[in-house]
Design a protein around this motif. Structure first.
Motif, PDB file in Angstrom:
ATOM      1  N   ILE A  79     174.990  49.467  43.203  1.00 41.82           N
ATOM      2  CA  ILE A  79     174.462  50.781  43.592  1.00 41.82           C
ATOM      3  C   ILE A  79     172.949  50.925  43.423  1.00 41.82           C
ATOM      4  N   MET A  80     172.356  50.265  42.407  1.00 37.02           N
ATOM      5  CA  MET A  80     170.971  50.567  42.071  1.00 37.02           C
ATOM      6  C   MET A  80     169.940  50.094  43.101  1.00 37.02           C
ATOM      7  N   PRO A  81     170.034  48.897  43.682  1.00 30.89           N
ATOM      8  CA  PRO A  81     169.021  48.516  44.672  1.00 30.89           C
ATOM      9  C   PRO A  81     168.911  49.518  45.814  1.00 30.89           C
ATOM     10  N   LYS A  82     170.052  49.977  46.340  1.00 35.70           N
ATOM     11  CA  LYS A  82     170.016  50.965  47.416  1.00 35.70           C
ATOM     12  C   LYS A  82     169.493  52.309  46.913  1.00 35.70           C
ATOM     13  N   ALA A  83     169.922  52.702  45.705  1.00 36.19           N
ATOM     14  CA  ALA A  83     169.453  53.974  45.149  1.00 36.19           C
ATOM     15  C   ALA A  83     167.939  53.953  44.966  1.00 36.19           C
ATOM     16  N   LEU A  84     167.398  52.857  44.488  1.00 34.36           N
ATOM     17  CA  LEU A  84     165.950  52.757  44.303  1.00 34.36           C
ATOM     18  C   LEU A  84     165.213  52.750  45.639  1.00 34.36           C
ATOM     19  N   CYS A  85     165.829  52.167  46.676  1.00 35.63           N
ATOM     20  CA  CYS A  85     165.227  52.229  48.014  1.00 35.63           C
ATOM     21  C   CYS A  85     165.149  53.668  48.508  1.00 35.63           C
ATOM     22  N   ILE A  86     166.153  54.455  48.181  1.00 38.33           N
ATOM     23  CA  ILE A  86     166.160  55.872  48.563  1.00 38.33           C
ATOM     24  C   ILE A  86     165.080  56.625  47.784  1.00 38.33           C
ATOM     25  N   PHE A  87     165.047  56.415  46.469  1.00 41.33           N
ATOM     26  CA  PHE A  87     164.101  57.133  45.617  1.00 41.33           C
ATOM     27  C   PHE A  87     162.642  56.771  45.912  1.00 41.33           C
ATOM     28  N   LEU A  88     162.371  55.476  46.115  1.00 40.28           N
ATOM     29  CA  LEU A  88     160.990  55.009  46.220  1.00 40.28           C
ATOM     30  C   LEU A  88     160.467  54.947  47.649  1.00 40.28           C
ATOM     31  N   PHE A  89     161.334  54.582  48.604  1.00 46.85           N
ATOM     32  CA  PHE A  89     160.853  54.333  49.971  1.00 46.85           C
ATOM     33  C   PHE A  89     161.518  55.225  51.019  1.00 46.85           C
ATOM     34  N   ASP A  90     162.395  56.146  50.564  1.00 50.36           N
ATOM     35  CA  ASP A  90     163.064  57.076  51.470  1.00 50.36           C
ATOM     36  C   ASP A  90     163.886  56.330  52.532  1.00 50.36           C
ATOM     37  N   LEU A  91     164.419  55.172  52.183  1.00 51.96           N
ATOM     38  CA  LEU A  91     165.267  54.392  53.098  1.00 51.96           C
ATOM     39  C   LEU A  91     166.708  54.835  52.903  1.00 51.96           C
ATOM     40  N   LYS A  92     167.111  55.841  53.668  1.00 53.97           N
ATOM     41  CA  LYS A  92     168.400  56.488  53.446  1.00 53.97           C
ATOM     42  C   LYS A  92     169.518  55.975  54.344  1.00 53.97           C
ATOM     43  N   ASN A  93     169.208  55.275  55.405  1.00 54.57           N
ATOM     44  CA  ASN A  93     170.240  54.796  56.319  1.00 54.57           C
ATOM     45  C   ASN A  93     171.026  53.637  55.710  1.00 54.57           C
ATOM     46  N   ILE A  94     172.318  53.628  55.980  1.00 57.04           N
ATOM     47  CA  ILE A  94     173.172  52.518  55.606  1.00 57.04           C
ATOM     48  C   ILE A  94     174.221  52.342  56.701  1.00 57.04           C
ATOM     49  N   THR A  95     174.443  51.116  57.119  1.00 58.69           N
ATOM     50  CA  THR A  95     175.422  50.877  58.183  1.00 58.69           C
ATOM     51  C   THR A  95     176.823  51.196  57.685  1.00 58.69           C
ATOM     52  N   VAL A  96     177.731  51.429  58.619  1.00 58.17           N
ATOM     53  CA  VAL A  96     179.120  51.711  58.250  1.00 58.17           C
ATOM     54  C   VAL A  96     179.708  50.523  57.497  1.00 58.17           C
ATOM     55  N   GLY A  97     179.454  49.320  58.022  1.00 52.53           N
ATOM     56  CA  GLY A  97     179.940  48.126  57.349  1.00 52.53           C
ATOM     57  C   GLY A  97     179.367  47.978  55.957  1.00 52.53           C
ATOM     58  N   GLY A  98     178.064  48.273  55.819  1.00 53.34           N
ATOM     59  CA  GLY A  98     177.426  48.205  54.510  1.00 53.34           C
ATOM     60  C   GLY A  98     177.987  49.238  53.552  1.00 53.34           C
ATOM     61  N   CYS A  99     178.276  50.417  54.064  1.00 50.08           N
ATOM     62  CA  CYS A  99     178.832  51.496  53.239  1.00 50.08           C
ATOM     63  C   CYS A  99     180.228  51.129  52.739  1.00 50.08           C
ATOM     64  N   LEU A 100     181.070  50.630  53.653  1.00 46.46           N
ATOM     65  CA  LEU A 100     182.430  50.248  53.263  1.00 46.46           C
ATOM     66  C   LEU A 100     182.411  49.058  52.303  1.00 46.46           C
ATOM     67  N   MET A 103     181.378  50.359  48.850  1.00 48.08           N
ATOM     68  CA  MET A 103     182.481  51.107  48.259  1.00 48.08           C
ATOM     69  C   MET A 103     183.570  50.167  47.748  1.00 48.08           C
ATOM     70  N   PHE A 104     183.946  49.189  48.573  1.00 51.49           N
ATOM     71  CA  PHE A 104     184.974  48.223  48.189  1.00 51.49           C
ATOM     72  C   PHE A 104     184.544  47.450  46.938  1.00 51.49           C
ATOM     73  N   PHE A 105     183.320  46.951  46.962  1.00 50.58           N
ATOM     74  CA  PHE A 105     182.831  46.128  45.871  1.00 50.58           C
ATOM     75  C   PHE A 105     182.749  46.929  44.575  1.00 50.58           C
ATOM     76  N   LEU A 106     182.229  48.154  44.649  1.00 52.67           N
ATOM     77  CA  LEU A 106     182.051  48.991  43.466  1.00 52.67           C
ATOM     78  C   LEU A 106     183.388  49.303  42.796  1.00 52.67           C
ATOM     79  N   HIS A 107     184.365  49.746  43.594  1.00 57.54           N
ATOM     80  CA  HIS A 107     185.655  50.124  43.025  1.00 57.54           C
ATOM     81  C   HIS A 107     186.454  48.910  42.558  1.00 57.54           C
ATOM     82  N   ALA A 108     186.352  47.804  43.282  1.00 63.07           N
ATOM     83  CA  ALA A 108     187.071  46.596  42.879  1.00 63.07           C
ATOM     84  C   ALA A 108     186.548  46.076  41.544  1.00 63.07           C
ATOM     85  N   VAL A 109     185.231  46.066  41.384  1.00 63.52           N
ATOM     86  CA  VAL A 109     184.645  45.593  40.123  1.00 63.52           C
ATOM     87  C   VAL A 109     185.024  46.521  38.977  1.00 63.52           C
ATOM     88  N   SER A 110     185.120  47.824  39.239  1.00 60.36           N
ATOM     89  CA  SER A 110     185.515  48.777  38.195  1.00 60.36           C
ATOM     90  C   SER A 110     186.932  48.492  37.702  1.00 60.36           C
TER      91      SER A 110
END
Length: 312
Positions: A79-100, A103-110
């Motif tokens: 989560i953090m690399p993308k979050a920092l891109c949003i905070f620092l560079f306003d890079l808010k777009n994420i592809t559908v594939g990237g989003c899924l 989400m899959f990776f985050l919940h699976a690791v949890s």
């Protein structure tokens, strides 16, 4: 995740807003977030390096610590690399594939993280309740197999989430008011019926947490019973000390994890800004503190870390 069936009703990208209402403070918010993230990476990579280098630490308990460190690194990095891109560079777009994928990776690791905590409770149970057979029951090979079982369980349980989402029609609003793609946050953007998504996510959280906590509670119930039978106070204290670090890690994992899961679904009484910040901290604070806790409470590991840090 390109294999998912993305229908024409799907957008090509989603927009992650970061922390809505606090856009002006995004740069300042990124400073403590990035510091906690970097400290967590340093701590967990230190454990991996020291255990890998020291032959005397090639034991089941330290193998479990390495797997826990890998899950901590994966959790915060998802989560953090993308979050920092949003905070620092306003890079808010994420592809559908990237989003899924996120989400899959985050919940699976949890879920894998929870399985590792169960395995650690089993390790402590055998060490205290059956110490003479510990070396034959708990081996590196057996720990590796249990880790693989935990990984397979996580993949099989989480895979339906992106599959169910990929079949939903989405509305014109493709904005996710968050820093990462959480299952229910994405599902709420759909114009279709998300009842199945809600039920599956909620049941999954309670089943996994309920089952794992039951196994951990059973292990510690047997541990406490065995400890109470120890006559020597010194041996009594030593047995309890071996469990302290694991208990601390569990207390940082399960209550905040359950809060994060429920707040995504029943967050009417919680400020969105507070909810998003707490959700991010849940994936940042434990990975930072876990190596510190085990480094302080495990003398053998502490000595080996000191050996390398003093050398430098």
């Amino acid at each position: 995740m390109a294999a998912f069936n993305i229908t024409p009703s799907h957008p090509s990208t989603f927009i992650l807003m970061g922390i809505p209402g606090l856009e002006a403070a995004h740069i300042w918010i990124s400073i403590p977030f990035s510091m906690v993230y970097i400290i967590g990476l340093l701590g967990n990579f230190t454990i991996l390096f020291v255990v890998g280098k020291e032959q005397t630490l090639h034991k089941p308990m330290y193998l479990l610590l390495c797997i826990l460190a890998l899950t901590d690194i994966s959790t915060s990095t998802s989560i953090m690399p993308k979050a920092l891109c949003i905070f620092l560079f306003d890079l808010k777009n994420i592809t559908v594939g990237g989003c899924l994928t996120q989400m899959f990776f985050l919940h699976a690791v949890s879920i894998l993280h929870s399985a590792i905590l169960v395995t650690m409770a089993f390790d402590r149970y055998v060490a205290i309740c059956n110490p003479l057979r510990y070396a034959t029951i708990v081996t590196n090979a057996r720990i590796a197999k249990l880790g693989l079982v935990g990984l397979i369980r996580a993949v099989l349980l989480i895979l339906p989430m992106p599959l169910l989402l990929s079949r939903l029609p989405f509305c014109a609003n493709h904005i996710i008011p968050h820093t990462y793609c959480e299952h229910i946050a994405v599902a709420k953007m759909s114009c279709g019926d998300i009842t199945v998504n809600r039920i599956y996510g909620l049941v999954l959280a309670f089943v996994v947490i309920g089952l794992d906590l039951t196994l951990i509670t059973l292990s510690y119930g047997l541990i406490i019973r065995a400890v109470l039978r120890i006559v020597s106070k010194e041996a009594h204290q030593k047995a309890l000390n071996t469990c302290t670090a694991h208990i601390c890690v569990m207390m940082m994992s399960y209550p905040p994890g359950l809060f994060s899961t429920l707040s995504h679904r029943f967050s009417q009484g919680i400020s969105p800004q507070v909810h998003i910040i707490l959700s991010n901290l849940y994936f940042l604070i434990p990975p930072m503190l876990n190596p510190i806790i085990y480094g302080v409470k495990t003398k053998e590991l502490r000595d080996k870390v000191g050996k390398y840090t003093c050398r430098r």
